[in-house]
Design a protein around this motif. Structure first.
Motif, mmCIF file in Angstrom:
data_model
loop_
_atom_site.group_PDB
_atom_site.id
_atom_site.type_symbol
_atom_site.label_atom_id
_atom_site.label_comp_id
_atom_site.label_asym_id
_atom_site.label_seq_id
_atom_site.Cartn_x
_atom_site.Cartn_y
_atom_site.Cartn_z
ATOM 1 N N ARG A 428 0.847 -1.207 0.000
ATOM 2 C CA ARG A 428 0.000 0.000 0.000
ATOM 3 C C ARG A 428 0.877 1.250 0.000
ATOM 4 O O ARG A 428 2.064 1.185 0.367
ATOM 5 C CB ARG A 428 -0.953 0.000 1.200
ATOM 6 N N ASP A 429 0.320 2.370 -0.398
ATOM 7 C CA ASP A 429 1.053 3.645 -0.424
ATOM 8 C C ASP A 429 1.468 4.058 0.991
ATOM 9 O O ASP A 429 0.699 3.883 1.946
ATOM 10 C CB ASP A 429 0.177 4.764 -1.012
ATOM 11 N N GLY A 430 2.688 4.607 1.075
ATOM 12 C CA GLY A 430 3.153 5.149 2.354
ATOM 13 C C GLY A 430 3.413 4.114 3.425
ATOM 14 O O GLY A 430 3.489 4.426 4.612
ATOM 15 N N GLY A 463 7.286 4.930 0.028
ATOM 16 C CA GLY A 463 6.935 5.252 -1.360
ATOM 17 C C GLY A 463 5.544 4.754 -1.692
ATOM 18 O O GLY A 463 4.751 4.392 -0.812
ATOM 19 N N TYR A 464 5.257 4.725 -3.010
ATOM 20 C CA TYR A 464 3.951 4.246 -3.460
ATOM 21 C C TYR A 464 3.908 2.712 -3.404
ATOM 22 O O TYR A 464 4.945 2.046 -3.398
ATOM 23 C CB TYR A 464 3.672 4.716 -4.887
ATOM 24 N N ARG A 465 2.693 2.185 -3.420
ATOM 25 C CA ARG A 465 2.486 0.732 -3.403
ATOM 26 C C ARG A 465 3.266 0.065 -4.529
ATOM 27 O O ARG A 465 3.212 0.495 -5.683
ATOM 28 C CB ARG A 465 0.993 0.463 -3.558
ATOM 29 N N GLU A 467 6.299 0.061 -5.217
ATOM 30 C CA GLU A 467 7.487 0.783 -5.700
ATOM 31 C C GLU A 467 8.733 0.407 -4.910
ATOM 32 O O GLU A 467 9.829 0.338 -5.448
ATOM 33 C CB GLU A 467 7.215 2.297 -5.556
#
Length: 535
Positions: A428-430, A463-465, A467
């Motif tokens: 997931r993001d973050g 970072g983003y999911r 990434e």
């Protein structure tokens, strides 16, 4: 003798044994009464001291709730496991739950971890060796069943540390037996070690060449052994007594201990003489207060029928090991029997029938593992000793995946040491941390495997999911212990690792136990008064 010295300890379910290499030969060390095998039994006395060994075993009858035996069956297990439930049903001492689902033994207003109990047996073996050698001993190789998982191996290593020993290596019992068998022989053979102890069964297939011992495959059952043979005789005796008197001896733990003692003796007598006359004097009272005896006779045929399914279970394990090694029984050159129960005619005859060859004679099944451990401890201290040992991991290492499934990382019977890496991405993001569950076992279902722990990694780039890539490295060392590390692929930064849901001891627990162990007085020993070296 060398300036530095190390001993080999066979830490058994029923009996333990200690050995040392003396003048180039592995020597089993007797205690001051000449005994070379010592009951893995710990009795906590009223005045605060602890009795360990054959003298402690006598207290199973007189003080059953304060005398702990067969603890090896529980070491490294979770409180919720089936094996612990089985033990609670028959053991006279209290088995209670500790932190993190661990198992503890409650004795005389105190609770002990399983490594602390095993440490007392190891401390006794250390004391026996020190009395014999006339000097302190600080280093040892300790053996475990080949099929022990990471938790059980780590708990055994912790027990060694608590006992004041630097554990040079955790060595598989069948491998130790093969080392002792191959010592001083110029053999080139494929051998099977059939190791049936008091509580565990293992089989290992090894290729032995000049100074090279390579394990091809191993398989086992960590809850199958001589104790189960005793239990069958106990059930038979109790059922017969119930039918004749309408009294169930199993309802009283004192009676149960008398039954267990008589069952073990009957098993040995049947094995040696073909028949056993059983007498338990004054085992109970009837409703009118009359004291009753239990008398019975057990013959070889009755006993064989009682235990045949247990014997057959060992050969299912043998089938598994042969299949893993891609061999048949005809490919085996020699069969080594290890463990007291292998003296039973039904075992020897069944092994002969299965492998189509006579098991090797002249090898003491009670001492061979300790001797092999001593040879390995000597080799680890002496750089001139040229023995090359290749062992394998007995269980597949896995990680948990979505939906309660697992994915293989390292296959069972892979030579160790070994490391494998796998790359994960954030989901997931973050995301700031990643949780990975690590298992050992042969099923793709998580619930059917042993969970070693839940590892949490943090400190990588946010970072983003998908990434951020994280490379996780799984390593199994020569002790069969699992280590996990991780790094951020992009930055090369190693991340922190923590483990939860482990039944193991924390470093603080171990240090506290080491201090407590130092203060524990073993009855019958005075460690400050060491005699001269024995010849």
């Amino acid at each position: 003798m060398a300036d530095d010295i190390a001993i080999g300890i066979d830490l058994g379910t029923s009996y333990s044994c200690v050995s040392v290499v003396h003048e180039g030969q592995p020597t089993v060390i007797p205690n001051e009464w000449g005994e070379t095998t010592h009951a893995s039994c710990v009795s906590f006395l009223e005045e605060g001291s602890v009795l360990v060994g054959n003298a402690a075993k006598k207290n199973i009858i007189t003080s059953p709730e304060n005398t702990v035996y067969s603890a090896k069956r529980l070491i490294g297990r979770y409180y919720f496991s089936d094996e612990v439930k089985k033990a609670q049903a028959v053991m006279p001492y209290r088995i209670v739950e500790g932190d993190n689902n661990s198992v503890r033994i409650g004795v005389r207003e105190r609770s002990y971890s399983l490594p602390e109990i095993s440490a007392l047996v190891l401390k006794e073996m250390k004391a026996v060796a020190e009395t014999y050698l006339g000097r302190e001993v600080h280093k040892a190789v300790i053996t475990v069943p080949a099929y022990f998982n990471d938790n059980q191996r780590q708990a055994t290593k912790d027990a060694g540390r608590i006992a004041g020993l630097e554990v040079l290596r955790i060595l598989n019992e069948p491998t130790a037996a093969a080392l002792a068998y191959g010592f001083g022989r110029d053999v080139n053979q494929r051998v099977v070690v059939y190791d049936l102890g008091g509580g565990t069964f293992d089989v290992s297939i090894l290729e032995i060449g000049k100074d090279v011992f390579e394990v091809l495959a191993t398989a086992g059952d960590t809850y199958l052994g001589g104790d189960d043979f005793d239990d069958r005789i106990m059930t038979w005796m109790a059922d017969d007594f119930l039918n004749r008197t309408r009294l169930d001896l199993r309802q009283n733990k004192y009676c149960l201990q008398m039954l267990k003692d008589a069952a073990e003796k009957a098993k040995i007598d049947v094995g040696q003489n073909g028949t056993a006359d059983i007498l338990c004097q004054g085992i109970c009272q009837d409703a009118n207060g009359n004291v009753m005896d239990l008398r019975n006779t057990l013959n070889q045929d009755q006993f064989n029928r009682m235990v045949m399914d247990l014997v057959q279970r060992t050969f299912k394990v043998c089938d598994e090991a042969l299949q893993s090694a891609r061999l048949t029984a005809a490919d085996i050159d020699a069969v080594i029997l290890v463990g007291g129960p292998t003296r039973l005619p039904i075992i020897r005859n069944s092994v002969k029938h299965y492998f189509q060859k006579e098991p090797l004679e002249g090898i003491n099944p009670d001492q061979v593992v300790a001797m092999g451990a001593a040879l390995q401890s000597h080799a680890l201290l002496d750089s001139k000793t040229e023995t090359f040992l290749v062992d394998v991991t007995p269980l597949t290492l896995r990680i948990g995946t979505v939906g309660g499934y697992t994915e293989k990382i390292i296959d069972k019977n892979t030579p160790v040491p070994i490391d494998r890496s796998k790359t994960f991405t954030t989901s997931r993001d973050g995301q700031e941390k990643v949780k990975i569950r690590v298992y050992q076992g042969e099923s793709n279902r998580a619930e059917e495997c042993e969970m070693l722990g839940e590892f949490e990694f943090s400190g990588f780039r946010i970072g983003y999911r998908g990434e951020v890539k994280i490379e996780v490295t799984f390593e199994i060392n020569t002790d069969g212990l699992v280590n996990v590390s991780a790094c951020d692929v992009e930055t090369g930064q190693k991340t922190s690792t923590t483990i939860t849901l482990s039944s193991g001891m924390t470093e603080a627990d171990i240090q506290q136990s080491i201090q407590s162990n130092r203060n524990t007085r073993l009855a019958g020993h005075n460690s400050s008064d060491l005699p001269a070296v024995a010849n």
